[in-house]
Write a protein that holds these residues in place. Structure first.
Motif, short mmCIF file in Angstrom:
data_model
loop_
_atom_site.label_atom_id
_atom_site.label_comp_id
_atom_site.label_asym_id
_atom_site.label_seq_id
_atom_site.Cartn_x
_atom_site.Cartn_y
_atom_site.Cartn_z
N THR A 1 0.85 -1.18 0.00
CA THR A 1 0.00 0.00 0.00
C THR A 1 0.89 1.23 0.00
OG1 THR A 1 -1.66 -1.20 1.27
CG2 THR A 1 -1.88 1.19 1.17
N SER B 1 0.94 5.38 -0.10
CA SER B 1 0.04 6.49 0.18
C SER B 1 0.82 7.78 0.42
CB SER B 1 -0.84 6.17 1.39
OG SER B 1 -0.05 5.95 2.53
N VAL C 1 4.17 7.14 2.30
CA VAL C 1 4.21 5.97 3.18
C VAL C 1 4.12 4.72 2.31
CG1 VAL C 1 3.08 4.76 5.07
CG2 VAL C 1 3.09 7.25 5.03
N ALA C 2 5.03 3.78 2.56
CA ALA C 2 4.98 2.48 1.91
C ALA C 2 4.79 1.43 3.00
CB ALA C 2 6.27 2.21 1.14
N GLU C 3 3.74 0.64 2.85
CA GLU C 3 3.44 -0.40 3.84
C GLU C 3 3.37 -1.74 3.11
OE1 GLU C 3 0.56 0.06 7.30
OE2 GLU C 3 -0.59 -1.10 5.84
N LEU D 1 2.60 -5.83 3.66
CA LEU D 1 2.09 -6.94 4.46
C LEU D 1 2.40 -8.23 3.71
CD1 LEU D 1 -1.39 -5.56 5.53
CD2 LEU D 1 0.51 -6.06 7.03
N LYS E 1 4.87 -7.43 8.73
CA LYS E 1 4.52 -6.09 8.30
C LYS E 1 5.75 -5.19 8.38
CE LYS E 1 1.52 -2.23 9.56
NZ LYS E 1 0.48 -1.76 10.47
N SER E 2 5.87 -4.33 7.38
CA SER E 2 6.92 -3.32 7.37
C SER E 2 6.32 -2.02 6.85
CB SER E 2 8.09 -3.77 6.49
OG SER E 2 9.07 -2.76 6.44
N ARG E 3 6.72 -0.91 7.48
CA ARG E 3 6.17 0.38 7.09
C ARG E 3 7.30 1.41 7.11
NH1 ARG E 3 0.63 2.86 8.82
NH2 ARG E 3 0.93 4.99 8.16
N THR F 1 8.12 5.70 6.18
CA THR F 1 7.63 7.03 5.82
C THR F 1 8.82 7.89 5.41
OG1 THR F 1 5.87 6.81 7.44
CG2 THR F 1 6.31 9.02 6.62
N ALA G 1 10.91 0.15 3.22
CA ALA G 1 9.94 -0.88 3.61
C ALA G 1 10.46 -2.26 3.22
CB ALA G 1 8.58 -0.61 2.98
#
Length: 178
Positions: A40, A42, A53-55, A57, A66-68, A70, A81
């Protein structure tokens, strides 16, 4: 493996999709039990300014990673990410391979060879090892049936004591605990 790339409050161009797809597919080599990956991307407004933001799953058999990240730049956020998910995948694979090795070694303890049987005054003494992992009585009965043995010694998970389940002549099961 299924891969889904979504944009939230951002328009995904072909170059962004291609970049994210190329990066994510390189991660697949770290763990072969990946079922699905959701990416995802955004845009967000922070106090410090606009950010991306790159997320990621990652759905594995039995767990989710999960990795996130910004960052100001979307491409850098994707890279960060990915850098966050790689060690998680490696750790997960290593953990499961160690569990498999430990499980295989526990199975080897049950197989008695002639070296472990000792002759003593016309009677046999059989050496039996307790399983590494404590288990409950129902699991011990399943092991007894799977190994096709008359009795099965184990460590009871509820009490921490050594216990034995055995098959009685009437077809029921007996249970002995120290």
């Amino acid at each position: 493996m299924k891969l889904f790339i979504r944009g939230r409050q951002i328009t995904l161009t072909d170059s962004i999709k291609k970049y994210a797809e190329d990066k994510v597919l390189k991660v697949e080599k770290f763990n072969d039990s990946i079922i699905k990956m959701d990416v995802t991307l955004s845009a967000a407004k922070l106090k410090t300014g606009n950010a991306h933001v790159a997320e990621i799953l990652v759905y594995l058999s039995g767990s989710t990673l999960k990795s996130r990240a910004t960052e100001q730049d979307l491409y850098v956020a994707i890279d960060r990410a990915i850098d966050g998910i790689e060690p998680q995948l490696k750790k997960h694979k290593e953990k499961h391979s160690r569990a498999k090795v430990q499980d295989d070694s526990a199975k080897k303890l049950y197989s008695l060879t002639n070296d472990e049987n000792f002759e003593s005054d016309e009677k046999k003494l059989v050496k039996v090892y307790l399983p590494i992992k404590p288990m409950d009585v129902s699991e011990a009965i399943l092991q007894l049936e799977n190994l096709n043995k008359v009795f099965f010694a184990f460590t009871n998970v509820e009490t921490g004591k050594m216990a034995v389940v055995y098959k009685r002549k009437d077809g029921d099961y007996g249970f002995i605990e120290e």
